[in-house]
Design an enzyme around this catalytic site. Structure first.
Site, PDB file in Angstrom:
ATOM      1  N   SER A  21       3.560  -1.816  10.475  1.00 62.29           N
ATOM      2  CA  SER A  21       5.690  -1.886  10.884  1.00 62.29           C
ATOM      3  C   SER A  21       5.702  -3.249  10.491  1.00 62.29           C
ATOM      4  CB  SER A  21       5.894  -2.021  11.571  1.00 62.29           C
ATOM      5  OG  SER A  21       4.808  -0.270  12.222  1.00 62.29           O
ATOM      6  N   ASN A  63       0.990  -1.338   0.076  1.00 63.10           N
ATOM      7  CA  ASN A  63       0.054  -0.081  -0.334  1.00 63.10           C
ATOM      8  C   ASN A  63       1.052   1.090   0.279  1.00 63.10           C
ATOM      9  OD1 ASN A  63      -2.004   2.284   0.690  1.00 63.10           O
ATOM     10  ND2 ASN A  63      -2.465   1.135   2.694  1.00 63.10           N
ATOM     11  N   GLU A 103      -7.007   4.840   8.080  1.00 65.98           N
ATOM     12  CA  GLU A 103      -6.873   6.070   7.262  1.00 65.98           C
ATOM     13  C   GLU A 103      -7.708   6.742   6.775  1.00 65.98           C
ATOM     14  OE1 GLU A 103      -2.774   5.429   5.420  1.00 65.98           O
ATOM     15  OE2 GLU A 103      -1.967   5.400   7.528  1.00 65.98           O
ATOM     16  N   GLU A 145      -4.847  -5.030  10.657  1.00 68.12           N
ATOM     17  CA  GLU A 145      -4.437  -3.459  11.104  1.00 68.12           C
ATOM     18  C   GLU A 145      -4.471  -3.288  12.368  1.00 68.12           C
ATOM     19  OE1 GLU A 145      -2.333  -2.325   6.949  1.00 68.12           O
ATOM     20  OE2 GLU A 145      -3.646  -1.463   7.394  1.00 68.12           O
ATOM     21  N   HIS A 184      -9.120   1.160   4.710  1.00 69.51           N
ATOM     22  CA  HIS A 184      -8.445   1.187   5.577  1.00 69.51           C
ATOM     23  C   HIS A 184      -8.362   2.032   6.828  1.00 69.51           C
ATOM     24  CE1 HIS A 184      -4.371   2.618   6.709  1.00 69.51           C
ATOM     25  NE2 HIS A 184      -4.089   1.489   5.961  1.00 69.51           N
ATOM     26  N   GLY A 207       2.798   2.577  10.613  1.00 65.47           N
ATOM     27  CA  GLY A 207       4.298   2.962  10.538  1.00 65.47           C
ATOM     28  C   GLY A 207       4.961   3.815  11.975  1.00 65.47           C
ATOM     29  N   LYS A 239       0.214   4.477  -0.371  1.00 61.37           N
ATOM     30  CA  LYS A 239      -0.617   5.018   0.574  1.00 61.37           C
ATOM     31  C   LYS A 239      -0.330   6.591  -0.689  1.00 61.37           C
ATOM     32  CE  LYS A 239      -0.129   3.471   5.051  1.00 61.37           C
ATOM     33  NZ  LYS A 239      -0.173   3.651   5.922  1.00 61.37           N
TER      34      LYS A 239
END
Ligand code: 13P
Length: 254
Positions: free
Chosen positions: A208, A8, A98, A163, A96, A169, A10
Site C-alpha cells: 500500500s 509490480n 501471492e 511486504e 511474492h 492491496g 501484477k
C-alpha cells in the site's frame, strides 16, 4: 545508495495500457533534473516485450514477476529466466506472497528460482513478509527470519522486499516503527547469513505504498526503496513515489 522504486503490475495491463504507462515514465526519466532513484517496472509476461521496447535506451529497467527453476523443458504454462532475458527483462520478482499463497511456493522453490535467475543474468527481488495472524501472535520476525534463511542462496546478489501480507492491496501500511524494526531485523539477518556482503543488500518496503505515504516510509532507516503494486499502474502516482525517494535519499534514508 540510490533507492530503487519498483512497480509490480501484477495481472494488470493490456497492450494499450502498458504503452500508456511506459510513455510518461520514459519521458520523466529522460529529464536531467528529474529522478535520482533507480526505476523498475514489472509487467505481466505478455507485456514484457512491448514495455521493454518502449523503455529501451531509457534508465528504466524491466522485470518479470516470476520464473521457473529450469531454463527450458516440458513445463506447460511456465516461463523460464532465459525467456525473461530474451524478452528484455533484467530483473525478476520471486517469492511474492501471492505466489507463495496461490501457487504454494515454498522457500526451497523460491531459492531454486533465485539460482535460476542468477544463472540467466537477472537480478532478483525476493519477497518476504508475515500474515496478519502471524503478526497478531507475535511471530513476525521469526517468520521473516525463516523465509530469509530458506529463500536466499549463497551467495546472494539480489534485493529483498519486505511486504507484510496484511498491507498488500489493503490500504493499510505498516507504521514507521513496524518498518524500522523489521528492516533492522532483516539487515541483521542478512549480515548473519552473508557477512559484510549482507550490508550492501537493498531492502525494499512494499504494501500500500502511495504518493501520500511514500516520503515517510522511504525515510525510515534501512529502507532502500519501495515495491509498489496498485499505485504503479498510474504513472503520475508512480513518479510521485519516485520523487519521494529522491527526497528520502537526501534525508539519509536507505
Ligand atoms: P500494493 O501496493 O497494491 O499494496 O501491492 C504491494 C505489492 O504486493 C507489490 O509487490
Amino acid at each position: 545508495m540510490r533507492q530503487l522504486i519498483a512497480g509490480n503490475w501484477k495481472m494488470n495491463g493490456l497492450t494499450t495500457q502498458a504503452s500508456a504507462i511506459a510513455g510518461p515514465l520514459r519521458a520523466a526519466a529522460g529529464d536531467p533534473i528529474g529522478l535520482t532513484c533507480d526505476l523498475l517496472v514489472c509487467p505481466p509476461f505478455t507485456q514484457l516485450l512491448t514495455v521493454a521496447q518502449a523503455l529501451a535506451g531509457s534508465p528504466i529497467a524491466v522485470g518479470g514477476q516470476d520464473c521457473h527453476t529450469a531454463p527450458h523443458g516440458a513445463h506447460t504454462g511456465d516461463i523460464s529466466a532465459p525467456m525473461l532475458r530474451d524478452a528484455g527483462a533484467t530483473w525478476v520478482i520471486l517469492g511474492h506472497s501471492e505466489r507463495r499463497q496461490n501457487h504454494a511456493e515454498t522457500d526451497e522453490l523460491v531459492r531454486e528460482k533465485v539460482v535460476a535467475a542468477t544463472d540467466a543474468g537477472l537480478t532478483q527481488i525476493v519477497c518476504v513478509g508475515e500474515t496478519a495472524d502471524q503478526r497478531a501472535s507475535g511471530q513476525e520476525t521469526e517468520v521473516v527470519g525463516w523465509q530469509l534463511a530458506g529463500s536466499l542462496p549463497k551467495p546472494f546478489t539480489g534485493v529483498v522486499a519486505y511486504e507484510p501480507v496484511w498491507a498488500i492491496g489493503t490500504g493499510k501500511t505498516a507504521t514507521e516503527q513496524d518498518v524500522a524494526i523489521m528492516h533492522a531485523f532483516i539487515r541483521d539477518e542478512l549480515v548473519r547469513q552473508f557477512g559484510e556482503a549482507g550490508r550492501g543488500v537493498r531492502i525494499l518496503y512494499g504494501g500500500s505504498v502511495n504518493p501520500a505515504n511514500a516520503a515517510t516510509l522511504l525515510a525510515v532507516p534501512e529502507v532502500g526503496g519501495a515495491l509498489v503494486g496498485g499505485a504503479s499502474l498510474k504513472p503520475e502516482d508512480f513518479l510521485a513515489i519516485a520523487r519521494a525517494a529522491r527526497i528520502a535519499s537526501e534525508a539519509g534514508g536507505g
